[in-house]
Scaffold this motif. Structure first.
Motif, short mmCIF file in Angstrom:
data_model
loop_
_atom_site.label_atom_id
_atom_site.label_comp_id
_atom_site.label_asym_id
_atom_site.label_seq_id
_atom_site.Cartn_x
_atom_site.Cartn_y
_atom_site.Cartn_z
N HIS A 51 0.85 -1.20 0.00
CA HIS A 51 0.00 0.00 0.00
C HIS A 51 0.88 1.24 0.00
CE1 HIS A 51 -2.57 3.12 2.02
NE2 HIS A 51 -3.43 2.65 1.15
N VAL A 52 0.41 2.30 -0.67
CA VAL A 52 1.07 3.60 -0.64
C VAL A 52 0.03 4.66 -0.30
CG1 VAL A 52 0.76 3.91 -3.15
CG2 VAL A 52 2.47 5.27 -1.92
N SER A 53 0.42 5.59 0.56
CA SER A 53 -0.48 6.65 0.98
C SER A 53 0.26 7.99 0.96
CB SER A 53 -1.01 6.37 2.38
OG SER A 53 -1.86 7.41 2.82
N PRO A 54 -0.34 9.03 0.33
CA PRO A 54 -1.57 8.97 -0.46
C PRO A 54 -1.31 8.24 -1.77
CG PRO A 54 -0.56 11.12 -0.71
CD PRO A 54 0.26 10.39 0.33
N ASN A 55 -2.38 7.86 -2.45
CA ASN A 55 -2.20 7.13 -3.70
C ASN A 55 -2.32 8.04 -4.92
OD1 ASN A 55 -4.92 7.62 -3.65
ND2 ASN A 55 -5.55 5.48 -3.89
N MET A 56 -2.09 9.33 -4.71
CA MET A 56 -2.00 10.27 -5.83
C MET A 56 -1.11 11.43 -5.41
SD MET A 56 -5.81 11.99 -5.82
CE MET A 56 -5.41 12.89 -7.32
N LEU A 64 4.86 13.73 -0.03
CA LEU A 64 5.45 12.77 0.89
C LEU A 64 4.64 11.48 0.86
CD1 LEU A 64 7.61 12.20 3.03
CD2 LEU A 64 6.00 13.08 4.75
N LEU A 65 5.27 10.39 0.44
CA LEU A 65 4.60 9.10 0.29
C LEU A 65 5.05 8.15 1.39
CD1 LEU A 65 5.18 8.68 -3.56
CD2 LEU A 65 3.10 9.51 -2.44
N ALA A 66 4.12 7.36 1.90
CA ALA A 66 4.42 6.33 2.90
C ALA A 66 4.05 4.98 2.32
CB ALA A 66 3.64 6.60 4.18
N LEU A 67 5.03 4.07 2.26
CA LEU A 67 4.81 2.74 1.71
C LEU A 67 4.78 1.72 2.84
CD1 LEU A 67 6.99 4.35 -0.36
CD2 LEU A 67 6.43 2.36 -1.73
N ASN A 68 3.78 0.84 2.80
CA ASN A 68 3.65 -0.20 3.81
C ASN A 68 3.68 -1.57 3.15
OD1 ASN A 68 3.12 1.40 6.36
ND2 ASN A 68 1.50 2.21 5.03
N GLY A 69 4.10 -2.56 3.91
CA GLY A 69 4.17 -3.92 3.40
C GLY A 69 4.88 -4.81 4.39
N SER A 106 7.18 2.21 8.16
CA SER A 106 6.84 2.58 6.79
C SER A 106 8.06 3.18 6.10
CB SER A 106 5.69 3.59 6.76
OG SER A 106 4.52 3.06 7.34
N VAL A 107 8.21 2.89 4.83
CA VAL A 107 9.25 3.52 4.03
C VAL A 107 8.67 4.81 3.46
CG1 VAL A 107 10.73 3.31 1.99
CG2 VAL A 107 10.32 1.32 3.46
N ILE A 108 9.32 5.92 3.70
CA ILE A 108 8.80 7.21 3.24
C ILE A 108 9.79 7.87 2.29
CG2 ILE A 108 7.36 7.58 5.28
CD1 ILE A 108 9.53 9.41 6.38
N CYS A 109 9.24 8.53 1.27
CA CYS A 109 10.06 9.26 0.31
C CYS A 109 9.19 10.31 -0.37
CB CYS A 109 10.67 8.32 -0.74
SG CYS A 109 9.46 7.35 -1.67
N TYR A 110 9.82 11.24 -1.04
CA TYR A 110 9.10 12.30 -1.77
C TYR A 110 9.03 11.95 -3.25
CZ TYR A 110 9.27 15.40 2.30
OH TYR A 110 9.10 15.94 3.55
N SER A 111 7.88 12.25 -3.84
CA SER A 111 7.72 12.00 -5.27
C SER A 111 8.48 13.06 -6.07
CB SER A 111 6.24 12.03 -5.66
OG SER A 111 5.70 13.33 -5.45
N GLU A 213 -8.27 27.73 -0.92
CA GLU A 213 -7.59 26.78 -1.79
C GLU A 213 -8.21 25.40 -1.61
OE1 GLU A 213 -5.68 27.92 -3.92
OE2 GLU A 213 -4.62 29.67 -3.13
N VAL A 214 -7.88 24.47 -2.51
CA VAL A 214 -8.46 23.13 -2.45
C VAL A 214 -7.36 22.09 -2.64
CG1 VAL A 214 -8.95 23.09 -4.94
CG2 VAL A 214 -10.28 21.65 -3.39
N SER A 215 -7.54 20.94 -1.99
CA SER A 215 -6.61 19.81 -2.14
C SER A 215 -7.38 18.57 -2.57
CB SER A 215 -5.90 19.52 -0.81
OG SER A 215 -5.13 18.33 -0.89
N LEU A 216 -6.76 17.80 -3.46
CA LEU A 216 -7.38 16.55 -3.92
C LEU A 216 -6.78 15.32 -3.26
CD1 LEU A 216 -7.65 17.21 -7.78
CD2 LEU A 216 -9.11 18.02 -5.93
N ASN A 217 -5.66 15.49 -2.54
CA ASN A 217 -5.03 14.34 -1.88
C ASN A 217 -4.83 14.55 -0.39
OD1 ASN A 217 -2.91 16.15 -1.81
ND2 ASN A 217 -1.45 14.84 -2.88
N GLY A 218 -5.33 15.66 0.14
CA GLY A 218 -5.23 15.94 1.57
C GLY A 218 -3.88 16.46 2.01
N ILE A 219 -2.97 16.68 1.07
CA ILE A 219 -1.63 17.13 1.42
C ILE A 219 -1.26 18.41 0.68
CG2 ILE A 219 0.83 16.54 1.35
CD1 ILE A 219 0.08 13.65 1.70
N GLN A 220 -1.38 18.38 -0.64
CA GLN A 220 -0.98 19.54 -1.44
C GLN A 220 -2.21 20.30 -1.91
OE1 GLN A 220 1.16 16.60 -3.64
NE2 GLN A 220 2.99 17.86 -3.68
N PHE A 221 -2.12 21.63 -1.84
CA PHE A 221 -3.25 22.49 -2.17
C PHE A 221 -2.98 23.31 -3.42
CE2 PHE A 221 -4.05 21.35 2.15
CZ PHE A 221 -5.42 21.42 2.32
#
Length: 299
Positions: A51-56, A64-69, A106-111, A213-221
């Protein structure tokens, strides 16, 4: 003639396939006599991403992405790799960014910046071999707000605000932000089905104008913002006349404080709403009583 080793020599060798274990590393210069280095090399399971969060993420990067597994712990150099989601293009080397393992495992990295579309994400735990498993997420262009309705509401908050704009269809977690006196207030939003609109409820405010402003992924606006105005509480002091016939059509004057002309100015009679307009307040001239003649009365 003997070879002269350098001051800090290094040897590069490729590890053999091996079961999950830790082994000693040995070295030889002639392929016969091996010296035990007392150094260890660990064979670990291939990371299984789930799983990756957020998925967009925005196409400009920086999400900032968090990968779980499973089997994610024990790495020494974590790296994320971003490849085109198309299976035919997956073999092409994609973008890579440094990653870390956080305290929750979780493994975290920036897109990185990427073209919009589907992206396949894998990780390396030693900086070299990437996981055979991968997770997919979407890259989208930044949303643009085209319109706000209404444009103002009471400072106590509670206004149901509708935002229309482009790229709103692609969201997974909708939020509105209100910049008020250098403080950003964030509230959850809802996508209106089958439309290009989302709705959210305004917070209480002390400032007169807020940038929305508006965000579609809860992180970036979004950026560029539209203004929403807050007005002082309305105070009604008098209604005139206070009655009228059942067939309606009575012109009613409502006086009070905080009233001014707006596109959304309306009155409600019970549950029936009607348009309203602000009229100029005209004061009647003061009546002057006639001066009575100076009459002396005699007795």
């Amino acid at each position: 003639m003997s070879a002269s080793p350098s001051a800090s020599p290094s040897v590069c060798a490729r590890a053999f396939t091996y079961g999950t274990s830790t082994v000693y590393v040995k070295i030889s210069l002639n392929g016969q006599q091996f010296v035990d280095t007392k150094l260890n090399f660990s064979y670990v399971l291939d990371a299984e991403l789930q799983h990756v969060s957020p998925n967009m993420a925005l196409n400009t990067g920086g999400t900032l992405l968090a990968l779980n597994g499973t089997a994610l712990k024990g790495g020494e150099q974590y790296v994320c790799r971003f490849d085109a989601g198309d299976e035919e293009l997956f073999h092409l080397q994609g973008h890579t960014t440094p990653a870390t393992l956080d305290e929750w495992g979780s493994v975290i990295c920036y897109s990185p910046p990427q073209n919009p579309g589907t992206v396949a994400l894998s990780i390396a735990m030693n900086g070299q071999q990437y996981s055979s498993s991968r997770v997919f997420f979407s890259v989208y262009t930044a949303p643009v707000i085209d319109e706000l309705r209404p444009l103002l509401g009471p400072s106590g908050g509670g206004t149901h605000l509708q935002l229309r704009g482009s790229s709103f269809y692609e969201g997974v977690s909708y939020w509105c932000s209100f910049l008020l006196s250098a403080v950003t207030h964030v509230v959850q939003a809802t996508k209106v089905p089958l439309t290009d609109a989302i709705t959210c409820v305004t917070p209480a405010a002390t400032a007169l104008i807020s940038t929305v402003e508006v965000s579609l992924n809860g992180i970036q606006f979004s950026s560029g913002g539209h203004n929403f105005s807050f007005h002082a509480p309305l105070v009604a002091l008098e209604v005139s006349p206070s009655s009228g016939p059942t067939q309606g059509a009575t012109v009613v004057h409502l006086s009070g404080r905080g009233l001014f002309q707006t596109p959304g100015l309306h009155c409600k009679f019970g549950e029936l709403r009607t348009d309203a307009t602000v009229v100029e307040v005209r004061r009647l001239p003061a009546l002057r009583m006639p001066t009575l003649p100076n009459i002396r009365r005699t007795h």
